[in-house]
Design an enzyme around this catalytic site. Structure first.
Site, PDB file in Angstrom:
ATOM      1  CG  ASP A 260      58.328  65.680  37.688  1.00  0.00           C
ATOM      2  OD1 ASP A 260      59.072  66.157  38.564  1.00  0.00           O
ATOM      3  OD2 ASP A 260      57.402  64.883  37.918  1.00  0.00           O
ATOM      4  CG  ASN A 268      57.898  54.401  43.790  1.00  0.00           C
ATOM      5  OD1 ASN A 268      58.306  53.504  43.074  1.00  0.00           O
ATOM      6  ND2 ASN A 268      58.605  55.481  44.083  1.00  0.00           N
ATOM      7  CG  HIS A 273      61.473  51.814  45.999  1.00  0.00           C
ATOM      8  ND1 HIS A 273      61.055  53.079  46.348  1.00  0.00           N
ATOM      9  CD2 HIS A 273      62.792  51.926  45.715  1.00  0.00           C
ATOM     10  CE1 HIS A 273      62.080  53.905  46.284  1.00  0.00           C
ATOM     11  NE2 HIS A 273      63.144  53.234  45.900  1.00  0.00           N
ATOM     12  CG  ASP A 277      64.490  51.315  41.774  1.00  0.00           C
ATOM     13  OD1 ASP A 277      64.096  52.472  42.034  1.00  0.00           O
ATOM     14  OD2 ASP A 277      65.188  50.639  42.554  1.00  0.00           O
ATOM     15  CD  GLU A 304      59.281  62.639  40.483  1.00  0.00           C
ATOM     16  OE1 GLU A 304      60.187  63.331  41.008  1.00  0.00           O
ATOM     17  OE2 GLU A 304      58.220  63.109  40.055  1.00  0.00           O
TER      18      GLU A 304
HETATM   19  N1  GTP Z   1      61.402  53.663  42.823  1.00  0.00           N
HETATM   20  C1  GTP Z   1      62.022  54.798  43.106  1.00  0.00           C
HETATM   21  N2  GTP Z   1      61.314  55.848  43.544  1.00  0.00           N
HETATM   22  C2  GTP Z   1      61.941  57.006  43.798  1.00  0.00           C
HETATM   23  C3  GTP Z   1      63.334  57.145  43.610  1.00  0.00           C
HETATM   24  N3  GTP Z   1      63.676  58.426  43.940  1.00  0.00           N
HETATM   25  C4  GTP Z   1      62.542  59.039  44.307  1.00  0.00           C
HETATM   26  N4  GTP Z   1      61.509  58.202  44.207  1.00  0.00           N
HETATM   27  C5  GTP Z   1      60.065  58.441  44.541  1.00  0.00           C
HETATM   28  O1  GTP Z   1      59.526  59.358  43.593  1.00  0.00           O
HETATM   29  C6  GTP Z   1      58.352  59.889  44.201  1.00  0.00           C
HETATM   30  C7  GTP Z   1      58.228  61.363  43.802  1.00  0.00           C
HETATM   31  O2  GTP Z   1      57.025  61.818  44.312  1.00  0.00           O
HETATM   32  P1  GTP Z   1      56.480  63.281  44.052  1.00  0.00           P
HETATM   33  O3  GTP Z   1      57.629  64.266  44.136  1.00  0.00           O
HETATM   34  O4  GTP Z   1      55.326  63.509  44.964  1.00  0.00           O
HETATM   35  O5  GTP Z   1      56.054  63.302  42.543  1.00  0.00           O
HETATM   36  P2  GTP Z   1      54.811  62.614  41.812  1.00  0.00           P
HETATM   37  O6  GTP Z   1      54.140  61.583  42.651  1.00  0.00           O
HETATM   38  O7  GTP Z   1      55.332  62.138  40.469  1.00  0.00           O
HETATM   39  O8  GTP Z   1      53.847  63.818  41.580  1.00  0.00           O
HETATM   40  P3  GTP Z   1      53.812  64.790  40.340  1.00  0.00           P
HETATM   41  O9  GTP Z   1      55.234  65.002  39.921  1.00  0.00           O
HETATM   42  O10 GTP Z   1      53.161  66.033  40.861  1.00  0.00           O
HETATM   43  O11 GTP Z   1      53.013  64.122  39.284  1.00  0.00           O
HETATM   44  C8  GTP Z   1      58.477  59.670  45.699  1.00  0.00           C
HETATM   45  O12 GTP Z   1      57.528  58.701  46.102  1.00  0.00           O
HETATM   46  C9  GTP Z   1      59.875  59.096  45.872  1.00  0.00           C
HETATM   47  O13 GTP Z   1      59.948  58.128  46.893  1.00  0.00           O
HETATM   48  C10 GTP Z   1      64.066  56.014  43.165  1.00  0.00           C
HETATM   49  O14 GTP Z   1      65.283  56.035  42.978  1.00  0.00           O
HETATM   50  N5  GTP Z   1      63.377  54.877  42.910  1.00  0.00           N
END
Ligand code: GTP
Length: 386
Positions: A260, A268, A273, A277, A304
């Site tokens: 993760d 992001n 975004h 990506d 992610e």
């Molecule tokens: N750029 C991009 N962002 C994505 C995609 N899929 C999910 N995300 C973003 O990934 C982020 C995941 O956020 P969280 O689940 O809070 O995880 P985190 O910020 O890494 O927090 P921790 O895992 O606790 O460190 C969100 O902001 C989603 O919008 C994608 O295909 N592209």
């Protein structure tokens, strides 16, 4: 082709989409795809060839019986001898096809199944014409049509074998002394018939190639994540079940690394975004490098979250792999000024390893890895926990 163009651009780069977009009017793909297509055709055409050969044998026997009604002189025995020789050859081919073990011989066998009756029939017709110039030669066209449509040959092979049959026919007729105007008339009829076969065969092979590319592309789209090209969750679930059973049989262990990216939301928010990506793609490439063995698998589970499934390795080896992965991502040194963990993009990894032979459910492997990942996050991220 133009109807595909719009959506093809969305799924490129992909070898099947690229080939569909660049076209294949000459009925040829780029080298690795061409090899894949021929293997697919071999498998696909196997049953077709067996049915075609069965029908061909019956028709051949029917024509042999017909000779006895049409030719009353001693020449009929020459004709029968030729027909029996061809029949013997076809039976050998039928036996090899029935065994289904000689797939590498499939094309030579198919060519034999066209050339033997084709040249045999040309010889029979020529012998018959020495006593009866009105003996029907049109049956030769049936054999050419079988080459184009029935035995699953590619256009180039069907055309080459039909031309050999035609040339053989001309040669035999010249030897038998058939009047030239009559020979020209017969050859023209056969040539026009072949022209129709050629066009039909071209369209058929074109459609077959198109179907091959689209069906393979659909499979990739159904099993792969479009952003990273890694396997998706559905593909992962299927592979996990399959490998679990295999590891059970082979008394080997299975390791799962759940990865993760840390503070990805903040990344992001800070860089946008699109940049996010880009990071997902680069992480995907790192994981893909770690799963190069045939049974290993790198997966984007969603967002992610990633996973690497490793076949037949111990817990210690899995931990080592996970540390290497973490180090490989750190080595990319992707700046992340909003991360509370480091100045670069990092990831946390939960590792679990199980031997299916010891009992238990495959869902436990996922649960253990998930718990380990939770601990890696809780202990401060950017680390591996087993
Ligand atoms: N750029 C991009 N962002 C994505 C995609 N899929 C999910 N995300 C973003 O990934 C982020 C995941 O956020 P969280 O689940 O809070 O995880 P985190 O910020 O890494 O927090 P921790 O895992 O606790 O460190 C969100 O902001 C989603 O919008 C994608 O295909 N592209």
């Amino acid at each position: 082709m133009t109807t595909h163009q719009a959506w093809l651009d969305d799924v490129r780069p992909n070898p099947y989409a690229d080939q569909l977009a660049s076209g294949f009017r000459r009925l040829r793909f780029v080298r690795p795809l061409e090899r894949e297509y021929r293997l697919y055709m071999q498998d696909d055409a196997f049953d077709l060839k067996r049915i075609a050969l069965g029908v061909g044998l019956l028709v051949w026997l029917a024509f042999a019986a017909l000779d006895f009604f049409l030719i009353a002189t001693g020449e009929r025995w020459w004709m029968l001898t030729i027909r029996l020789g061809v029949l013997a050859l076809l039976l050998v081919c039928a036996l090899l096809l029935a065994l289904r073990r000689h797939t590498h011989l499939l094309v030579p066998l198919s060519l034999t199944c066209i050339l033997a009756p084709g040249l045999g029939a040309a010889a029979v017709v020529a012998v018959a014409h020495t006593v009866d110039p009105s003996y029907p030669y049109e049956g030769l066209l049936l054999i050419c049509m079988a080459a184009y449509f029935l035995v699953g040959l590619r256009l180039s092979e069907a055309l080459a074998s039909s031309l050999v049959v035609l040339l053989g026919y001309v040669g035999f007729e010249l030897l038998s002394g058939l009047p030239i105007p009559r020979l020209i008339n017969n050859v023209l009829f056969l040539l026009f018939g072949n022209l129709m076969g050629l066009v039909g065969c071209y369209l058929l092979e074109y459609k077959s190639r198109e179907h091959f590319l689209i069906s393979r592309l659909m499979r990739v789209l159904a099993e792969r994540d479009s952003l990273t090209s890694l396997h998706n969750r559905r593909s992962f679930n299927r592979q996990l079940e399959r490998l679990w059973r295999q590891a059970q049989r082979e008394q080997l262990s299975l390791a799962l690394l759940l990865c993760d990216i840390d503070h990805f939301k903040a990344y992001n928010d800070c860089y946008g975004h699109q940049a996010g990506d880009g990071v997902l793609r680069r992480v995907g490439a790192v994981l893909s490098d770690a799963a190069r063995r045939p049974l290993d698998m790198a997966v984007r589970l969603g967002g992610e979250e990633f996973a690497v499934l490793l076949y037949g390795i111990s817990q210690e080896q899995a931990l080592q792999h996970a540390e290497e992965l973490r180090a490989a991502l750190a080595a990319l040194n992707i700046r992340h000024e909003r991360s509370e963990t480091a100045a670069m993009v990092t990831m946390s990894i939960g590792v679990a390893s199980m031997s299916p032979g010891d009992g238990g459910e495959f869902s436990l492997l996922y649960e253990h890895a998930d718990r380990a990942l939770y601990e890696a996050k809780a202990f401060g991220r950017n680390q591996v926990v087993a």
